[in-house]
Scaffold this active site. Structure first.
Site, PDB file in Angstrom:
ATOM      1  N   HIS A 162      -6.256   0.642 -10.500  1.00  0.00           N
ATOM      2  CA  HIS A 162      -6.422   2.052 -10.135  1.00  0.00           C
ATOM      3  C   HIS A 162      -6.382   2.982 -11.347  1.00  0.00           C
ATOM      4  O   HIS A 162      -5.468   3.794 -11.512  1.00  0.00           O
ATOM      5  CB  HIS A 162      -5.368   2.467  -9.101  1.00  0.00           C
ATOM      6  CG  HIS A 162      -5.429   1.679  -7.837  1.00  0.00           C
ATOM      7  ND1 HIS A 162      -4.582   1.923  -6.778  1.00  0.00           N
ATOM      8  CD2 HIS A 162      -6.214   0.651  -7.435  1.00  0.00           C
ATOM      9  CE1 HIS A 162      -4.852   1.086  -5.797  1.00  0.00           C
ATOM     10  NE2 HIS A 162      -5.839   0.298  -6.183  1.00  0.00           N
ATOM     11  N   GLU A 257     -13.081   7.024   1.245  1.00  0.00           N
ATOM     12  CA  GLU A 257     -13.371   8.422   1.553  1.00  0.00           C
ATOM     13  C   GLU A 257     -14.480   8.993   0.682  1.00  0.00           C
ATOM     14  O   GLU A 257     -14.629   8.629  -0.489  1.00  0.00           O
ATOM     15  CB  GLU A 257     -12.117   9.279   1.349  1.00  0.00           C
ATOM     16  CG  GLU A 257     -10.976   8.970   2.301  1.00  0.00           C
ATOM     17  CD  GLU A 257      -9.771   9.855   2.086  1.00  0.00           C
ATOM     18  OE1 GLU A 257      -8.793   9.698   2.850  1.00  0.00           O
ATOM     19  OE2 GLU A 257      -9.800  10.718   1.172  1.00  0.00           O
ATOM     20  N   TYR A 278      -2.717  -3.806   2.739  1.00  0.00           N
ATOM     21  CA  TYR A 278      -3.436  -5.077   2.788  1.00  0.00           C
ATOM     22  C   TYR A 278      -2.724  -6.087   3.695  1.00  0.00           C
ATOM     23  O   TYR A 278      -3.351  -7.020   4.209  1.00  0.00           O
ATOM     24  CB  TYR A 278      -3.622  -5.632   1.377  1.00  0.00           C
ATOM     25  CG  TYR A 278      -4.572  -4.786   0.560  1.00  0.00           C
ATOM     26  CD1 TYR A 278      -5.924  -4.738   0.879  1.00  0.00           C
ATOM     27  CD2 TYR A 278      -4.121  -4.019  -0.503  1.00  0.00           C
ATOM     28  CE1 TYR A 278      -6.808  -3.956   0.158  1.00  0.00           C
ATOM     29  CE2 TYR A 278      -4.991  -3.231  -1.237  1.00  0.00           C
ATOM     30  CZ  TYR A 278      -6.338  -3.200  -0.910  1.00  0.00           C
ATOM     31  OH  TYR A 278      -7.210  -2.414  -1.627  1.00  0.00           O
TER      32      TYR A 278
END
Length: 385
Positions: A162, A257, A278
């Site tokens: 990330h 999104e 997850y």
């Protein structure tokens, strides 16, 4: 342009796309079957270049060549015919593990006079790894005068995920936008306004904090922040029809999104989510909305894993116009969103299941290019049949 700039730029733009001994792309390969079908009409695809290791991003130079980044830490130039240069010299080391490495790379809007390039990377600093924004000059010898512009502090000693790392210049060229990820292990960072993780960052073309940023000049807050509450945004682009800024970001298990970005807005992660852990557990007690949280324009469950995005520009082939395109990693393919202003009115999935797509670009002649996220990555070209 100053006289000192002219020789450098002339040499750079006059340099051949490939020199003896440099790597060449494989011969372009067309799909042998009938043209692919889409709701707007048929199209064909071919492999324009191959042999790239996880190509991640890039932008076009004034002479029509594409400057490409490869996640392990290399950059190359690709000629319009797909010919690739050898790796360009001068890039600093990056942390090429997990989702980290050399990320997006964009020529400055005034590249023709400055030869300046901006790029994002996962970089090791004291205290750990972070997303770094850097600038450099591209010369016939490679990258020179490389220097950091911004570190998405604080650094994090663990976690390989990330980083965000996508770049976009405003339509007027006055501002540069950088996306940063929440760094996964400390996802609450996305909500902290004294922390640059999980944000959209807005800087001036010179790399300074604009005075009209929503948190500029407020004690204890980071003035670079433009919006917050993002998980791992890897797609950012301006809608040429409206001037609005759009962002695509990964959810966890579902909950990807598409967001319409406005200054100072909170997009909710991790306090709300349309996805799950997850493991299957709920996130934030299953909340998908809350007071003060901005709803996405669109969300997907199951996931499509949206990476780079681009709106079709005015010079795009008519088949591609009027839409936003999203490069998807899982399920792999190309997502086409038909737009009316800033509203999504239709969705179509192209080349679905064919290859993991990392970025979508539009060539100067109007063709659509896709970068595939593969160890032997390719540049695919799509044209109206």
């Amino acid at each position: 342009m100053s006289s000192s700039r002219r020789p450098l730029l002339a040499a750079l733009l006059a340099a051949p796309a490939i020199a003896p001994g440099l790597a060449r792309a494989q011969a372009p390969t067309s799909n042998p079957a009938e043209p692919e079908r889409s709701e707007r009409g048929p199209f064909r695809w071919r492999v324009l270049a191959s042999g790239l290791e996880n190509p991640w991003g890039g932008g076009f130079l004034p002479d029509g060549r594409l400057l490409l980044s490869e996640r392990p830490g290399r950059a190359r130039l690709m000629a319009p015919d797909g010919t690739l240069s050898a790796p360009l010299a001068g890039l600093p080391e990056v942390v090429a593990e997990g989702q980290g490495g050399l990320l997006d790379m964009q020529p400055a809007p005034d590249f023709a006079t400055t030869a300046e390039v901006f790029f994002a990377s996962a970089t090791l600093v004291e205290g750990g790894v972070l997303t770094r924004l850097s600038r450099a000059r591209l010369t016939p010898r490679g990258f020179e005068a490389v220097r950091p512009v911004l570190d998405a502090t604080p650094a994090q000693p663990s976690g390989r995920l990330h980083y965000g790392g996508r770049l976009a210049f405003s339509p007027d060229g006055a501002h540069l936008f950088l996306t940063t990820g929440d760094r996964n292990n400390s996802r609450e960072r996305a909500q902290k306004l004294n922390d640059l993780a999980g944000k959209v960052i807005r800087l001036t073309r010179q790399g300074e904090i604009p005075h009209d940023n929503p948190f500029a000049g407020r004690p204890g807050l980071r003035g670079e922040i433009f919006s917050y509450g993002h998980r791992n945004p890897q797609g950012i682009a301006f809608n040429p029809a409206t001037g609005s800024l759009f962002l695509a970001e990964f959810g966890p298990r579902g909950g990807d999104e598409l967001n319409l970005i406005r200054p100072g807005l909170n997009f909710g992660w991790p306090d709300v989510s349309y996805g799950r852990e997850y493991s299957g557990r709920q996130i934030a007690g299953g909340r998908t909305s809350a007071p003060g949280i901005t709803e996405p324009v669109r969300h997907w469950a199951p996931s499509v894993s949206p990476s780079g995005i681009n709106f079709a520009p005015a010079h795009a082939q008519p088949l591609w116009r009027g839409a936003l395109y999203i490069a998807c990693l899982n399920t792999p393919g190309l997502l086409r969103l038909q737009m009316e202003g800033d509203a999504v009115v239709a969705e179509e999935r192209l080349l679905w299941g064919r290859a993991r797509m990392r970025q979508v670009l539009f060539a100067p002649d109007g063709g659509l290019l896709l970068l595939t996220d593969e160890s032997r990555g390719r540049v695919l070209r799509l044209d109206a049949a």
